[in-house]
Scaffold this motif. Structure first.
Motif, PDB file in Angstrom:
ATOM      1  N   PHE A   1       0.809  -1.220   0.000  1.00 41.54           N
ATOM      2  CA  PHE A   1       0.000   0.000   0.000  1.00 41.54           C
ATOM      3  C   PHE A   1       0.843   1.272   0.000  1.00 41.54           C
ATOM      4  CE2 PHE A   1      -3.527  -2.750   1.288  1.00 41.54           C
ATOM      5  CZ  PHE A   1      -4.580  -2.181   0.577  1.00 41.54           C
ATOM      6  N   ALA A   2       2.128   1.160   0.368  1.00 38.80           N
ATOM      7  CA  ALA A   2       2.957   2.357   0.547  1.00 38.80           C
ATOM      8  C   ALA A   2       3.101   3.167  -0.729  1.00 38.80           C
ATOM      9  CB  ALA A   2       4.330   1.964   1.077  1.00 38.80           C
ATOM     10  N   THR A   3       3.065   2.518  -1.870  1.00 35.98           N
ATOM     11  CA  THR A   3       3.239   3.230  -3.138  1.00 35.98           C
ATOM     12  C   THR A   3       1.907   3.745  -3.688  1.00 35.98           C
ATOM     13  OG1 THR A   3       3.116   1.116  -4.336  1.00 35.98           O
ATOM     14  CG2 THR A   3       5.318   1.930  -3.756  1.00 35.98           C
ATOM     15  N   THR A   4       0.855   3.707  -2.860  1.00 39.51           N
ATOM     16  CA  THR A   4      -0.503   4.135  -3.241  1.00 39.51           C
ATOM     17  C   THR A   4      -0.902   3.571  -4.603  1.00 39.51           C
ATOM     18  OG1 THR A   4       0.325   6.254  -4.116  1.00 39.51           O
ATOM     19  CG2 THR A   4      -0.472   6.232  -1.838  1.00 39.51           C
ATOM     20  N   PRO A   5      -0.968   2.240  -4.717  1.00 41.24           N
ATOM     21  CA  PRO A   5      -1.284   1.629  -6.007  1.00 41.24           C
ATOM     22  C   PRO A   5      -2.738   1.839  -6.405  1.00 41.24           C
ATOM     23  CG  PRO A   5      -1.290  -0.032  -4.292  1.00 41.24           C
ATOM     24  CD  PRO A   5      -0.803   1.236  -3.649  1.00 41.24           C
ATOM     25  N   LYS A   6      -2.994   1.786  -7.701  1.00 42.08           N
ATOM     26  CA  LYS A   6      -4.369   1.804  -8.195  1.00 42.08           C
ATOM     27  C   LYS A   6      -5.022   0.439  -7.994  1.00 42.08           C
ATOM     28  CE  LYS A   6      -3.873   5.348 -11.770  1.00 42.08           C
ATOM     29  NZ  LYS A   6      -3.899   5.621 -13.232  1.00 42.08           N
ATOM     30  N   VAL A   7      -4.206  -0.610  -8.047  1.00 48.14           N
ATOM     31  CA  VAL A   7      -4.738  -1.963  -7.899  1.00 48.14           C
ATOM     32  C   VAL A   7      -3.789  -2.782  -7.039  1.00 48.14           C
ATOM     33  CG1 VAL A   7      -3.698  -2.663 -10.105  1.00 48.14           C
ATOM     34  CG2 VAL A   7      -5.544  -4.028  -9.138  1.00 48.14           C
ATOM     35  N   LEU A   8      -4.375  -3.575  -6.143  1.00 50.20           N
ATOM     36  CA  LEU A   8      -3.602  -4.458  -5.281  1.00 50.20           C
ATOM     37  C   LEU A   8      -3.975  -5.899  -5.605  1.00 50.20           C
ATOM     38  CD1 LEU A   8      -1.678  -4.620  -2.751  1.00 50.20           C
ATOM     39  CD2 LEU A   8      -3.754  -4.992  -1.439  1.00 50.20           C
ATOM     40  N   PHE A   9      -2.978  -6.686  -5.966  1.00 55.28           N
ATOM     41  CA  PHE A   9      -3.162  -8.107  -6.219  1.00 55.28           C
ATOM     42  C   PHE A   9      -2.704  -8.886  -4.986  1.00 55.28           C
ATOM     43  CE2 PHE A   9      -2.552  -6.383 -10.532  1.00 55.28           C
ATOM     44  CZ  PHE A   9      -3.669  -6.905 -11.165  1.00 55.28           C
ATOM     45  N   ALA A  10      -3.556  -9.775  -4.501  1.00 51.83           N
ATOM     46  CA  ALA A  10      -3.229 -10.589  -3.328  1.00 51.83           C
ATOM     47  C   ALA A  10      -3.427 -12.057  -3.676  1.00 51.83           C
ATOM     48  CB  ALA A  10      -4.111 -10.191  -2.148  1.00 51.83           C
ATOM     49  N   ASP A  11      -2.362 -12.839  -3.590  1.00 56.94           N
ATOM     50  CA  ASP A  11      -2.400 -14.260  -3.953  1.00 56.94           C
ATOM     51  C   ASP A  11      -2.384 -15.093  -2.675  1.00 56.94           C
ATOM     52  OD1 ASP A  11      -2.320 -16.683  -5.204  1.00 56.94           O
ATOM     53  OD2 ASP A  11      -0.465 -16.330  -6.302  1.00 56.94           O
ATOM     54  N   GLU A  12      -3.550 -15.637  -2.306  1.00 58.28           N
ATOM     55  CA  GLU A  12      -3.699 -16.427  -1.072  1.00 58.28           C
ATOM     56  C   GLU A  12      -3.086 -15.681   0.117  1.00 58.28           C
ATOM     57  OE1 GLU A  12      -5.536 -18.939  -0.826  1.00 58.28           O
ATOM     58  OE2 GLU A  12      -5.556 -20.116  -2.660  1.00 58.28           O
ATOM     59  N   PRO A  13      -3.514 -14.447   0.383  1.00 60.00           N
ATOM     60  CA  PRO A  13      -2.833 -13.621   1.386  1.00 60.00           C
ATOM     61  C   PRO A  13      -2.926 -14.148   2.800  1.00 60.00           C
ATOM     62  CG  PRO A  13      -4.907 -12.597   0.722  1.00 60.00           C
ATOM     63  CD  PRO A  13      -4.679 -13.750  -0.208  1.00 60.00           C
TER      64      PRO A  13
END
Length: 241
Positions: A173-185
């Motif tokens: 989240f630190a880079t303020t992304p437009k989209v976050l992908f989470a693989d089996e978080p």
């Protein structure tokens, strides 16, 4: 700063009215000695900015492969992938990497922290690669957000699994992304830590406005998303209430 390819060179533009991600007749296969091995076939989906989306299905269904295609880590063998109304999968690796560096965050099941770096340094790294002049204050802010203000200078090996995953979330989240992908978080966490990590993901998704796309086999986690897609036998179908 990462290279931002001009729209007239790559076709990538910031078209806020277009869907964030659009997949049309997407397919992926691997060539083998006998015959092509089809992993994904004729997938269609549209994801809007700010949505939370789960991709669920049995082990081996191709969920992680689909996530890699959506993020541009790999390219489809059929069909098209559009980001904000412009071709994405047709870009070369350098241009896809530049877009990922600016717009994408990742959270992996295996955390993917660098063991020689402290929690703070792990979160700092992508910010420093972007040349962010406020990198340290942002890294500390996000570690505070995930409740690790007292663990900034600890290395991953002395953090619990849940703490390591929270470092990974702060880094994403630190880079303020437009989209976050989470693989089996939450896949490598016990139920309490998994619940806490899931709460953080959705809280930060709502607060930051980042689109959340997660792959999971956990239906309870998936049902917290606004939309659920089932991936079975290489084909995708949206679940409707």
């Amino acid at each position: 700063m990462p290279h931002h390819p001009p729209a007239n060179q790559t076709g990538y533009q910031d078209l806020s009215s277009a869907p964030l991600i659009q997949v049309k007749a997407l397919g992926y296969q691997i060539e083998t000695a006998e015959q092509p091995l089809v992993i994904l076939a004729d997938l269609n989906m549209t994801i809007s900015a700010g949505e939370s989306v789960a991709i669920v299905g049995p082990s081996g269904a191709g969920k992680s492969t689909l996530l890699a295609l959506l993020a541009g880590l790999d390219v489809p063998t059929q069909g098209t992938l559009m980001w904000q109304g412009a071709p994405f999968s047709q870009l070369n690796e350098d241009d896809r990497a530049a877009i990922r560096a600016r717009d994408v965050g990742f959270v992996f099941q295996s955390f993917q922290l660098l063991p020689e770096l402290t929690a703070l340094e792990n979160v700092l790294l992508p910010l420093e690669l972007q040349g962010d002049p406020e990198a340290e204050s942002k890294a500390q802010h996000w570690l505070n957000q995930v409740g690790l203000e007292s663990r900034l200078h600890h290395h991953p090996q002395v953090l619990s699994g849940g703490e390591q995953q929270r470092v990974a979330i702060a880094r994403a989240f630190a880079t303020t992304p437009k989209v976050l992908f989470a693989d089996e978080p939450t896949g490598n966490l016990d139920s309490d830590n998994g619940q806490h990590v899931a709460d953080l993901l959705f809280q930060l998704n709502q607060e930051s406005g980042a689109t959340l796309i997660l792959v999971t086999h956990d239906l309870t986690l998936a049902q917290r998303c606004q939309r659920i897609f089932w991936l079975r036998h290489g084909r995708l179908e949206e679940a409707h209430a």
